[in-house]
Design a protein around this motif. Structure first.
Motif: not given
Length: 99
Positions: A41-54
């Motif tokens: 999985r892309k790390l970017q997608d994991v961070m978005v799914d976990l709602r980590i702010r940009r």
């Protein structure tokens, strides 16, 4: 709102880890192992799914082995990280404490 920070986390290292380890920020295209069934999985997608702010994403530390494989994204992945004390862990481990 920011993600709540818990206590110190420990990542036990498997014997198959190839040293040296590198600590860095995330890079475009970073990928994580998706689980025992394989895949990534892309790390970017994991961070978005976990709602980590940009704004917070670029401050998260990524630990890689000598091959460049991601071992740990501190506070993010893998989702199961030991909260045991160092005396309860056998062998090598990495530790991260909240700021």
């Amino acid at each position: 709102s920011e993600r709540p920070r818990s206590g110190t986390e420990y990542l036990p290292l498997r014997a198959s880890v190839l040293f040296p380890l590198t600590i860095r920020g995330r890079l475009p295209g970073d990928r994580l192992a998706a689980g025992p069934q394989g895949g990534q999985r892309k790390l970017q997608d994991v961070m978005v799914d976990l709602r980590i702010r940009r704004e917070e994403r670029d401050r998260i530390l990524v630990v890689t082995d000598a091959r460049g494989g991601i071992l740990w994204v501190v506070g993010v992945w893998p989702r199961v990280v030991s909260r045991s004390s160092p005396s309860e862990l056998n062998g090598w481990y990495l530790a991260a404490s909240p700021r």
